[in-house]
Design a protein around this motif. Structure first.
Motif, PDB file in Angstrom:
ATOM      1  N   LEU A 161       0.833  -1.200   0.000  1.00 16.30           N
ATOM      2  CA  LEU A 161       0.000   0.000   0.000  1.00 16.30           C
ATOM      3  C   LEU A 161       0.869   1.251   0.000  1.00 16.30           C
ATOM      4  O   LEU A 161       0.632   2.193  -0.764  1.00 16.30           O
ATOM      5  CB  LEU A 161      -0.925  -0.020   1.220  1.00 16.30           C
ATOM      6  N   VAL A 162       1.904   1.255   0.848  1.00 14.15           N
ATOM      7  CA  VAL A 162       2.784   2.422   0.949  1.00 14.15           C
ATOM      8  C   VAL A 162       3.552   2.642  -0.350  1.00 14.15           C
ATOM      9  O   VAL A 162       3.653   3.770  -0.854  1.00 14.15           O
ATOM     10  CB  VAL A 162       3.750   2.260   2.135  1.00 14.15           C
ATOM     11  N   VAL A 163       4.093   1.557  -0.920  1.00 13.04           N
ATOM     12  CA  VAL A 163       4.868   1.674  -2.160  1.00 13.04           C
ATOM     13  C   VAL A 163       4.002   2.197  -3.295  1.00 13.04           C
ATOM     14  O   VAL A 163       4.397   3.090  -4.057  1.00 13.04           O
ATOM     15  CB  VAL A 163       5.492   0.313  -2.525  1.00 13.04           C
ATOM     16  N   THR A 164       2.786   1.648  -3.414  1.00 13.57           N
ATOM     17  CA  THR A 164       1.879   2.094  -4.473  1.00 13.57           C
ATOM     18  C   THR A 164       1.493   3.557  -4.300  1.00 13.57           C
ATOM     19  O   THR A 164       1.405   4.311  -5.280  1.00 13.57           O
ATOM     20  CB  THR A 164       0.616   1.226  -4.497  1.00 13.57           C
ATOM     21  N   ALA A 165       1.257   3.955  -3.052  1.00 14.63           N
ATOM     22  CA  ALA A 165       0.888   5.347  -2.786  1.00 14.63           C
ATOM     23  C   ALA A 165       2.024   6.305  -3.115  1.00 14.63           C
ATOM     24  O   ALA A 165       1.788   7.432  -3.562  1.00 14.63           O
ATOM     25  CB  ALA A 165       0.481   5.505  -1.324  1.00 14.63           C
ATOM     26  N   VAL A 166       3.268   5.863  -2.936  1.00 17.61           N
ATOM     27  CA  VAL A 166       4.419   6.717  -3.229  1.00 17.61           C
ATOM     28  C   VAL A 166       4.687   6.789  -4.727  1.00 17.61           C
ATOM     29  O   VAL A 166       5.079   7.845  -5.262  1.00 17.61           O
ATOM     30  CB  VAL A 166       5.665   6.192  -2.478  1.00 17.61           C
ATOM     31  N   ILE A 167       4.459   5.683  -5.434  1.00 14.79           N
ATOM     32  CA  ILE A 167       4.762   5.637  -6.860  1.00 14.79           C
ATOM     33  C   ILE A 167       3.818   6.530  -7.666  1.00 14.79           C
ATOM     34  O   ILE A 167       4.246   7.202  -8.624  1.00 14.79           O
ATOM     35  CB  ILE A 167       4.688   4.187  -7.381  1.00 14.79           C
ATOM     36  N   ASN A 168       2.538   6.578  -7.299  1.00 17.38           N
ATOM     37  CA  ASN A 168       1.567   7.325  -8.103  1.00 17.38           C
ATOM     38  C   ASN A 168       1.932   8.798  -8.290  1.00 17.38           C
ATOM     39  O   ASN A 168       1.901   9.287  -9.431  1.00 17.38           O
ATOM     40  CB  ASN A 168       0.173   7.204  -7.485  1.00 17.38           C
ATOM     41  N   PRO A 169       2.289   9.555  -7.250  1.00 19.30           N
ATOM     42  CA  PRO A 169       2.629  10.980  -7.484  1.00 19.30           C
ATOM     43  C   PRO A 169       3.860  11.173  -8.361  1.00 19.30           C
ATOM     44  O   PRO A 169       4.023  12.235  -8.968  1.00 19.30           O
ATOM     45  CB  PRO A 169       2.889  11.510  -6.064  1.00 19.30           C
ATOM     46  N   ALA A 170       4.717  10.141  -8.443  1.00 23.67           N
ATOM     47  CA  ALA A 170       5.919  10.290  -9.261  1.00 23.67           C
ATOM     48  C   ALA A 170       5.602  10.242 -10.748  1.00 23.67           C
ATOM     49  O   ALA A 170       6.366  10.789 -11.564  1.00 23.67           O
ATOM     50  CB  ALA A 170       6.922   9.193  -8.907  1.00 23.67           C
ATOM     51  N   PHE A 171       4.482   9.610 -11.104  1.00 24.59           N
ATOM     52  CA  PHE A 171       4.123   9.491 -12.524  1.00 24.59           C
ATOM     53  C   PHE A 171       2.844  10.246 -12.880  1.00 24.59           C
ATOM     54  O   PHE A 171       2.598  10.515 -14.051  1.00 24.59           O
ATOM     55  CB  PHE A 171       3.944   8.013 -12.892  1.00 24.59           C
ATOM     56  N   ASN A 172       2.036  10.540 -11.889  1.00 27.13           N
ATOM     57  CA  ASN A 172       0.785  11.256 -12.129  1.00 27.13           C
ATOM     58  C   ASN A 172       0.924  12.677 -11.578  1.00 27.13           C
ATOM     59  O   ASN A 172       1.132  12.864 -10.383  1.00 27.13           O
ATOM     60  CB  ASN A 172      -0.376  10.522 -11.437  1.00 27.13           C
ATOM     61  N   HIS A 173       0.785  13.651 -12.452  1.00 23.84           N
ATOM     62  CA  HIS A 173       1.012  15.045 -12.048  1.00 23.84           C
ATOM     63  C   HIS A 173      -0.236  15.898 -12.199  1.00 23.84           C
ATOM     64  O   HIS A 173      -0.147  17.124 -12.277  1.00 23.84           O
ATOM     65  CB  HIS A 173       2.161  15.634 -12.875  1.00 23.84           C
ATOM     66  N   GLU A 174      -1.396  15.257 -12.229  1.00 25.74           N
ATOM     67  CA  GLU A 174      -2.642  16.015 -12.313  1.00 25.74           C
ATOM     68  C   GLU A 174      -2.959  16.647 -10.960  1.00 25.74           C
ATOM     69  O   GLU A 174      -2.446  16.235  -9.925  1.00 25.74           O
ATOM     70  CB  GLU A 174      -3.785  15.096 -12.751  1.00 25.74           C
ATOM     71  N   GLY A 175      -3.835  17.611 -10.971  1.00 25.70           N
ATOM     72  CA  GLY A 175      -4.244  18.261  -9.745  1.00 25.70           C
ATOM     73  C   GLY A 175      -3.917  19.745  -9.759  1.00 25.70           C
ATOM     74  O   GLY A 175      -2.967  20.192 -10.415  1.00 25.70           O
ATOM     75  N   ALA A 176      -4.736  20.489  -9.033  1.00 24.91           N
ATOM     76  CA  ALA A 176      -4.589  21.947  -9.027  1.00 24.91           C
ATOM     77  C   ALA A 176      -3.713  22.458  -7.896  1.00 24.91           C
ATOM     78  O   ALA A 176      -3.192  23.566  -7.973  1.00 24.91           O
ATOM     79  CB  ALA A 176      -5.975  22.597  -8.934  1.00 24.91           C
ATOM     80  N   THR A 177      -3.536  21.661  -6.847  1.00 24.67           N
ATOM     81  CA  THR A 177      -2.769  22.119  -5.683  1.00 24.67           C
ATOM     82  C   THR A 177      -1.335  21.627  -5.795  1.00 24.67           C
ATOM     83  O   THR A 177      -1.027  20.474  -5.476  1.00 24.67           O
ATOM     84  CB  THR A 177      -3.398  21.601  -4.378  1.00 24.67           C
TER      85      THR A 177
END
Length: 301
Positions: free
Chosen positions: A69-85
């Motif tokens: 769970l932790v590894v998957t949660a960390v990997i997503n922001p490294a490849f997904n850059h969507e979002g306004a904040t």
């Protein structure tokens, strides 16, 4: 509680009760992305698996699922850059957004909950229950699915037998150099594949010789829909329907992009969350009631 956990009373209920329950919790676990729903599903799955399998589930949940769970949660922001904040910028120049972090945590929580629910499903919904429910409707598919569900545990048991046999003649993966170990591993794998194919053919021939799937064929069954099963079906169906109403009216809605936003909480909008929490702990409630009844009969006897 021993290393194997408690005796699961929910497993003794009618297969229709077991299947309806897991169908609902798995469906809602994959569809509902509200943080509260994800937390409820994960906690419910962890609690039931630990209650049913004891120390074995504790090791699997906390040493395999949580790190995943932790590894998957960390990997997503490294490849997904969507979002306004935007919180900061990564060394490669891409933005690190709050929404991508939240979505990564949500997606990993959903995946861990679904895996945990499936582990509970494999313990409760045995192949005979599955064939009982779908043997007449989809006989060929139900047989294939039941064989698939029991394949992994049988595969693990058989590969241990073959490995021990090969070890006795000095051809185990722990003997020899790297090339010899690789060759021994391929030999064991070849034996396993041959065994699996022969076993599947023997099972199919055995079921065919018994007239499985023929029109008008009767089958013996030890399952009977009792009053307690009807009560459980009513409770599970009612809770599932109440959660569905919450979905239809938007109470369980939550988005992560472009900004994280959910339905405003109120007195009525919290009821679907309570219904979902009750649905996820139905097996625990049933087991607790069975334990109380058992203790009461022991005191009266």
């Amino acid at each position: 509680m021993n290393n194997k956990g408690h005796i699961d009373a929910f497993s003794s209920y009618h297969p229709l009760v077991n299947f309806l329950y897991f169908a609902l919790v798995l469906l809602y676990s994959m569809v509902l992305m509200h943080p509260a729903c994800l937390a409820i599903s994960l906690i419910g799955a962890f609690t039931y698996s630990i209650y049913m399998k004891g120390i074995k589930a504790v090791k699997f949940n906390f040493f395999i699922l949580l790190p995943m769970l932790v590894v998957t949660a960390v990997i997503n922001p490294a490849f997904n850059h969507e979002g306004a904040t935007i919180l900061t910028y990564l060394p490669n120049g891409n933005p690190l957004t709050l929404e991508s972090i939240l979505y990564g945590v949500a997606a990993s929580t959903m995946m861990a909950a679904v895996i945990c629910w499936f582990s509970c499903y494999n313990e409760v919904m045995t192949s005979d229950k599955f064939v009982y429910l779908f043997g007449r409707i989809i006989p060929a598919l139900s047989l294939i699915l039941s064989m698939i569900l029991r394949f992994v545990p049988r595969f693990k048991a058989q590969i241990a037998v073959i490995s021990n046999a090969q070890k006795c003649v000095g051809r185990d993966i722990s003997n020899g150099g790297i090339l010899q170990r690789a060759r021994h591993g391929l030999t064991i794998l070849s034996i396993m594949i041959t065994w699996a194919m022969e076993n599947a053919i023997e099972t199919a021939d055995s079921m065919k010789s018994r007239g499985y799937g023929l029109p008008g064929r009767t089958a013996f069954s030890i399952f009977k829909l009792e009053p307690r099963d009807k009560k459980a079906l009513t409770a599970i169906g009612g809770l599932g329907f109440f959660v569905l109403l919450g979905v239809c009216f938007g109470s369980l809605y939550f988005r992560y992009y472009p900004t994280a936003k959910g339905h405003p909480l109120g007195i009525l909008s919290t009821l679907p969350f309570l219904a979902y929490a009750a649905l996820c702990i139905v097996p625990i409630i049933i087991n607790q009631q069975e334990e109380k009844q058992w203790k009461a009969t022991q005191l009266n006897s």
